[in-house]
Write a protein that holds these residues in place. Structure first.
Motif, PDB file in Angstrom:
ATOM      1  N   LEU A 197      -8.227  -2.558  -2.703  1.00  0.00           N
ATOM      2  CA  LEU A 197      -8.041  -3.219  -1.389  1.00  0.00           C
ATOM      3  C   LEU A 197      -8.444  -4.465  -1.398  1.00  0.00           C
ATOM      4  O   LEU A 197      -8.983  -5.199  -2.784  1.00  0.00           O
ATOM      5  CB  LEU A 197     -10.225  -2.470  -0.892  1.00  0.00           C
ATOM      6  CG  LEU A 197      -9.948  -1.592  -0.401  1.00  0.00           C
ATOM      7  CD1 LEU A 197     -11.209  -0.802  -0.707  1.00  0.00           C
ATOM      8  CD2 LEU A 197      -8.790  -0.376   0.123  1.00  0.00           C
ATOM      9  N   LYS A 198      -7.998  -5.113  -0.899  1.00  0.00           N
ATOM     10  CA  LYS A 198      -7.944  -7.134  -0.528  1.00  0.00           C
ATOM     11  C   LYS A 198      -9.504  -6.936  -0.475  1.00  0.00           C
ATOM     12  O   LYS A 198     -10.339  -6.474   0.338  1.00  0.00           O
ATOM     13  CB  LYS A 198      -7.394  -7.592   0.003  1.00  0.00           C
ATOM     14  CG  LYS A 198      -5.984  -6.889  -0.066  1.00  0.00           C
ATOM     15  CD  LYS A 198      -5.171  -8.165   1.551  1.00  0.00           C
ATOM     16  CE  LYS A 198      -3.984  -8.148   1.168  1.00  0.00           C
ATOM     17  NZ  LYS A 198      -2.497  -8.650   2.418  1.00  0.00           N
ATOM     18  N   ASP A 243     -12.159  -6.855   7.858  1.00  0.00           N
ATOM     19  CA  ASP A 243     -11.825  -6.444   6.082  1.00  0.00           C
ATOM     20  C   ASP A 243     -13.512  -5.397   5.590  1.00  0.00           C
ATOM     21  O   ASP A 243     -14.109  -6.078   6.468  1.00  0.00           O
ATOM     22  CB  ASP A 243     -12.435  -8.208   5.966  1.00  0.00           C
ATOM     23  CG  ASP A 243     -12.428  -7.538   4.215  1.00  0.00           C
ATOM     24  OD1 ASP A 243     -12.790  -6.258   3.677  1.00  0.00           O
ATOM     25  OD2 ASP A 243     -12.971  -9.168   3.810  1.00  0.00           O
ATOM     26  N   THR A 282     -11.707   4.160  11.304  1.00  0.00           N
ATOM     27  CA  THR A 282     -10.562   3.920  10.229  1.00  0.00           C
ATOM     28  C   THR A 282     -10.265   1.824  10.015  1.00  0.00           C
ATOM     29  O   THR A 282      -9.521   1.844  11.586  1.00  0.00           O
ATOM     30  CB  THR A 282      -9.785   4.815  10.012  1.00  0.00           C
ATOM     31  OG1 THR A 282      -8.666   4.117   8.682  1.00  0.00           O
ATOM     32  CG2 THR A 282      -9.096   4.620  11.139  1.00  0.00           C
ATOM     33  N   GLY A 327      -4.147   3.275   6.343  1.00  0.00           N
ATOM     34  CA  GLY A 327      -3.070   3.736   5.529  1.00  0.00           C
ATOM     35  C   GLY A 327      -1.991   4.423   6.664  1.00  0.00           C
ATOM     36  O   GLY A 327      -2.275   3.100   7.631  1.00  0.00           O
ATOM     37  N   ASP A 368      -8.704  -1.391   8.967  1.00  0.00           N
ATOM     38  CA  ASP A 368      -7.538  -2.013   8.093  1.00  0.00           C
ATOM     39  C   ASP A 368      -7.534  -3.325   7.835  1.00  0.00           C
ATOM     40  O   ASP A 368      -7.799  -3.762   9.192  1.00  0.00           O
ATOM     41  CB  ASP A 368      -5.765  -1.032   7.603  1.00  0.00           C
ATOM     42  CG  ASP A 368      -5.940  -1.026   6.857  1.00  0.00           C
ATOM     43  OD1 ASP A 368      -5.353  -0.169   5.944  1.00  0.00           O
ATOM     44  OD2 ASP A 368      -5.348  -2.330   6.061  1.00  0.00           O
ATOM     45  N   GLY A 412      -9.490   1.660   4.666  1.00  0.00           N
ATOM     46  CA  GLY A 412      -8.050   1.889   4.563  1.00  0.00           C
ATOM     47  C   GLY A 412      -7.297   2.744   5.180  1.00  0.00           C
ATOM     48  O   GLY A 412      -6.840   4.014   4.693  1.00  0.00           O
ATOM     49  N   ALA A 435     -14.173  -3.751   2.849  1.00  0.00           N
ATOM     50  CA  ALA A 435     -13.762  -3.106   1.259  1.00  0.00           C
ATOM     51  C   ALA A 435     -15.437  -3.156   0.587  1.00  0.00           C
ATOM     52  O   ALA A 435     -15.631  -2.962   0.555  1.00  0.00           O
ATOM     53  CB  ALA A 435     -13.624  -4.715   0.986  1.00  0.00           C
ATOM     54  N   GLN A 486       0.693  -1.076   0.060  1.00  0.00           N
ATOM     55  CA  GLN A 486       0.131  -0.179  -0.269  1.00  0.00           C
ATOM     56  C   GLN A 486       0.952   1.176   0.276  1.00  0.00           C
ATOM     57  O   GLN A 486       1.683   0.816   0.571  1.00  0.00           O
ATOM     58  CB  GLN A 486      -1.023   0.193   1.016  1.00  0.00           C
ATOM     59  CG  GLN A 486      -1.647  -1.209   1.165  1.00  0.00           C
ATOM     60  CD  GLN A 486      -2.499  -1.261   0.412  1.00  0.00           C
ATOM     61  OE1 GLN A 486      -3.343  -0.504  -0.345  1.00  0.00           O
ATOM     62  NE2 GLN A 486      -2.563  -1.987  -0.923  1.00  0.00           N
ATOM     63  N   SER A 517     -10.431   4.306   0.832  1.00  0.00           N
ATOM     64  CA  SER A 517      -9.061   4.582  -0.016  1.00  0.00           C
ATOM     65  C   SER A 517      -8.520   4.100  -0.435  1.00  0.00           C
ATOM     66  O   SER A 517      -7.186   3.849  -1.288  1.00  0.00           O
ATOM     67  CB  SER A 517      -8.521   4.966   1.896  1.00  0.00           C
ATOM     68  OG  SER A 517      -8.699   5.919   2.019  1.00  0.00           O
ATOM     69  N   GLY A 518      -8.772   2.767  -1.265  1.00  0.00           N
ATOM     70  CA  GLY A 518      -8.229   1.356  -2.787  1.00  0.00           C
ATOM     71  C   GLY A 518      -9.496   1.594  -3.556  1.00  0.00           C
ATOM     72  O   GLY A 518     -10.550   1.918  -3.316  1.00  0.00           O
TER      73      GLY A 518
END
Length: 217
Positions: free
Chosen positions: A206-207, A133, A104, A87, A106, A85, A135, A58, A150-151
């Motif tokens: 994003l994963k 997760d 936030t 980060g 991740d 995300g 996503a 990332q 953010s992804g």
């Protein structure tokens, strides 16, 4: 290195010329110290027009992208925000400075730790950093006034849109390389949404991002 001069140059020579003209956004980017959220090896590049690697495949978004997102979302002091995300924690710090609170998320424990440590060291108290997760969103504490992905996402999952309040705004990078659309979605009524593509770019995916069902004959 004169960080204050470099920050000023970032805002005036990179971000403003990219049609980020909202003075509140420009002031915010001047106020939150980006260099505090950049890995030590890249500190002198904190204000460069590049994506700075932060591990786990990332990177931090370019400053101009961060400015465009903030200008599009028009975050208000009363807003509740979900960022997917975490980060380095920098964008969460920007969001926190102009909202009520930020959650936030991740999927990478290493980045959860990085973001949490950076935010704590910088003294940001209205951000919750969580490992998970997201996503397709994060139902805990939903609905939100603002959601930032953010992804990249191949598509916007319906479950994600459903987590927006009426009047809420979602920002996401939709599509796949070589072109992704930076998209602003506004919930204009129960189950009703208005979309606007603001610019094109490419960011890391994003994963576990959902993909459209394969077309079947």
């Amino acid at each position: 290195m004169n960080f204050e001069q470099a920050r000023f140059n970032m805002v005036e020579q990179q971000i403003r010329p990219w049609d980020v003209l909202d003075q509140d956004v420009l002031d915010l980017l001047m106020a939150v110290r980006r260099e505090e959220f950049v890995p030590a090896a890249y500190k002198t590049l904190a204000f460069a027009d590049i994506e700075i690697p932060i591990g786990c495949g990332q990177s931090m978004l370019k400053p101009v992208i961060e400015g465009k997102i903030l200008q599009a979302l028009q975050v208000k002091r009363s807003d509740t925000v979900l960022e997917v995300g975490a980060g380095s924690g920098y964008f969460a710090a920007l969001l926190a400075a102009c909202s009520d609170w930020v959650r936030t998320i991740d999927i990478e424990p290493e980045l959860v730790k990085l973001a949490a440590e950076n935010l704590a060291r910088y003294g940001v108290e209205n951000v919750i950093v969580e490992d998970g997760d997201a996503a397709a969103g994060w139902s805990d504490r939903a609905p939100y006034d603002v959601i930032v992905m953010s992804g990249g996402l191949p598509m916007l999952p319906p479950a994600l849109l459903a987590q927006l309040k009426v009047g809420g705004r979602l920002f996401a990078f939709v599509g796949e390389a070589p072109v992704m659309k930076a998209r602003l979605v506004t919930c204009v009524g129960e189950g009703a949404y208005k979309s606007e593509d603001i610019f094109e770019t490419v960011v890391p995916m994003l994963k576990n991002a959902q993909r459209p069902d394969e077309f079947r004959f």
